[in-house]
Design an enzyme around this catalytic site. Structure first.
Site, PDB file in Angstrom:
ATOM      1  N   GLU A 109     -11.427   0.528  -3.358  1.00 52.24           N
ATOM      2  CA  GLU A 109     -10.758   1.014  -2.145  1.00 52.24           C
ATOM      3  C   GLU A 109      -9.475   1.742  -2.508  1.00 52.24           C
ATOM      4  O   GLU A 109      -9.104   1.838  -3.674  1.00 52.24           O
ATOM      5  CB  GLU A 109     -10.465  -0.164  -1.213  1.00 52.24           C
ATOM      6  CG  GLU A 109      -9.604  -1.238  -1.852  1.00 52.24           C
ATOM      7  CD  GLU A 109      -9.493  -2.504  -1.017  1.00 52.24           C
ATOM      8  OE1 GLU A 109     -10.067  -2.558   0.090  1.00 52.24           O
ATOM      9  OE2 GLU A 109      -8.831  -3.449  -1.476  1.00 52.24           O
ATOM     10  N   ASP A 116       0.814  -1.227   0.000  1.00 53.89           N
ATOM     11  CA  ASP A 116       0.000   0.000   0.000  1.00 53.89           C
ATOM     12  C   ASP A 116       0.844   1.273   0.000  1.00 53.89           C
ATOM     13  O   ASP A 116       0.651   2.161   0.835  1.00 53.89           O
ATOM     14  CB  ASP A 116      -0.943   0.027   1.215  1.00 53.89           C
ATOM     15  CG  ASP A 116      -1.759  -1.235   1.345  1.00 53.89           C
ATOM     16  OD1 ASP A 116      -2.138  -1.788   0.305  1.00 53.89           O
ATOM     17  OD2 ASP A 116      -2.024  -1.659   2.487  1.00 53.89           O
TER      18      ASP A 116
END
Length: 525
Positions: free
Chosen positions: A180, A20
């Site tokens: 997301e 991420d």
């Protein structure tokens, strides 16, 4: 004639469990953060001048007044941090899953110290900040679950976190699950909403829409800007969760997560950070929609404003790392712990000079919470990790040794312990959250006491892990082997990757003799 900048590097630019990625450019400097889940300190922050050579400069969540992860299970905790900069201040916004929820912290210096959390009221996971030209500050954040996942957005006061508007749905993605990791950008007068979609496995992809208004409606690009989900033989899979940024020459790049897949069960290294150039086509940023040109070996030539041609090369990482412990030097910032910093005296380089001393408690590796376990990320599929341990367990059940850990329920460990009043070496194979198997070997106490230590090693190949020991320092014995597949995130239901470290635990009453480790040696094979 335009001069060129050639950037030559190997992906991933951050090896091991660094998922991420979120990054910004401030002047000529780049800064990046990644997820840490149940590990502490949380959210490592890195600095670079060229996007390919990164140096860790600190952790954003570096004290327990910011976050206490003691009650989090494996792969809960800190998800998908986003790094931003505005008006002399750095912001990091993230989610503490099953904790305090969404919050942000700030710092004048990216190396820290960072503030205590400022909580925000709305959203599920993966909040992101955007500072608009008119002074408005937006939070874009995932909401919903799986197939119902979408992005909501609202304005906040950046000093207090107070919502200034009600949240509204602004982006529903491409009908895939888990829309997301949203990022809102303003580029050349247009607003771009970029998100991940498809989950973090084989169908992972990065999608994008654009609008003249920050609330949309967003015109969707009809295909992903980044995915390898149709390239089953490509060495980089699960690509997505990306961050766009430009360099000082006006060239655009993307940092994203991916997996160096070696079979259908994933990779023990977890999700790593990769880099690729961005090409703008008809106002859309394009990276790699199943073309396969983003690879492990990259050589990118782009324009530069400098007076001559430039070559940027990635520094070669050493194959071997040997760390000696010293009372004059605390552990470096790339060591991490399970949930919280160990209690005073539990982990020390100063209590006995030349050793890393661990004093365990009643918590074993499978307990997770408050376990005395200090570790580093595994960086290569094929490697060897070795140490020497001086330890005299006093009671039945005490143990100290080394582990390759994916989670509380998926790890391989080898330790010195006391069983039936005698010293023994024990291998523990905890796999797939289901069963624990152990192998035990008695050792020659006289030989051990003469040498003063026992050496342990964990060695991995693409197929398996081996747990080894030697009492005399020369003749190594393999106590157990186990499949690498069983401690991959895909098999173990984890968002992390394997860490390698030393641990100690005592008895139910908390008794534990000090375990003294004299070095940490890691070698890529």
């Amino acid at each position: 004639m335009t001069n060129t900048k050639t950037v030559q590097y190997r992906n991933p630019v951050l090896s091991g469990f660094y998922p991420d990625p979120s990054a910004i450019r401030v002047g000529e400097d780049f800064y990046m953060v990644t997820s840490t889940f149940e590990y502490f300190p949380g959210v490592p922050i890195f600095h670079s001048k060229d996007l390919v050579n990164w140096e860790q400069i600190g952790h954003v969540l570096h004290r327990e007044s910011q976050v206490n992860l003691l009650s989090r299970k494996s792969s809960q905790g800190i998800y998908a941090p986003v790094l931003r900069y505005h008006d002399g201040l750095f912001y990091m916004i993230t989610t503490d899953v099953y904790g305090i929820g969404n919050f942000f912290v700030t710092a004048a210096n990216p190396a820290g110290p960072w503030s205590d959390p400022i909580r925000i009221p709305h959203g599920g996971i993966d909040p992101s900040l955007f500072f608009d030209d008119d002074g408005k500050v937006y939070v874009s954040v995932q909401s919903g679950f799986a197939e119902t996942s979408h992005v909501i957005q609202y304005e906040i006061n950046p000093k207090t976190g107070e919502a200034l508007t009600e949240p509204v749905v602004v982006f529903e993605g491409d009908e895939g699950p888990w829309v997301e990791g949203p990022h809102l950008y303003k580029i050349n007068g247009m607003y771009y909403m970029m998100t991940a979609s498809g989950g973090t496995g084989p169908m992972h992809r990065e999608i994008i829409g654009r609008s003249s208004n920050p609330y949309g409606p967003f015109e969707m690009l009809e295909h992903p800007i980044l995915t390898h989900n149709a390239l089953k033989d490509h060495p980089i899979q699960y690509t997505g969760h990306a961050e766009l940024l430009d360099d000082v020459d006006g060239n655009w790049w993307v940092l994203f997560l991916g997996v160096r897949l070696f079979n259908e069960r994933g990779s023990v290294l977890g999700r790593e950070t990769f880099l690729a150039p961005v090409t703008w086509v008809d106002g859309w940023p394009m990276v790699d929609n199943n073309e396969g040109h983003v690879g492990l070996e990259m050589k990118v030539t782009v324009p530069t404003k400098q007076d001559a041609d430039v070559l940027i090369q990635q520094q070669e990482q050493p194959k071997q790392l040997v760390i000696s412990f010293s009372a004059s030097e605390p552990l470096s910032m790339d060591w991490i712990y399970s949930r919280v910093l160990p209690k005073a005296g539990a982990v020390s380089t100063s209590s006995n000079d030349g050793y890393l001393t661990l004093v365990g408690n009643e918590k074993a590796l499978h307990d997770g919470q408050d376990t005395v376990y200090v570790s580093r990320r595994q960086l290569d599929h094929e490697m060897r990790f070795e140490t020497a341990l001086s330890y005299q367990p006093e009671q039945e059940g005490e143990a100290a040794g080394i582990a390759a850990r994916l989670s509380d329920h998926s790890y391989y460990a080898i330790a010195l312990t006391k069983q039936d009043g005698k010293l023994a070496v024990q291998a523990t194979l905890m796999r797939n959250q289901q069963e624990e198997q152990t192998a035990v070997a008695a050792i020659d106490a006289e030989a051990y006491n003469t040498n003063g230590s026992i050496k342990f090693a964990i060695q991995s190949t693409l197929q398996e892990y081996s747990l080894l020991y030697t009492v005399d320092g020369e003749n190594w014995h393999t106590l157990a082997t186990a499949p690498a597949n069983d401690i991959t995130p895909d098999s173990g239901g984890s968002f992390t990757g394997v860490t390698l470290g030393m641990f100690a635990h005592g008895t139910a009453s908390g008794n534990s003799a000090p375990a003294q480790f004299s070095y940490f040696k890691y070698e890529a094979m």
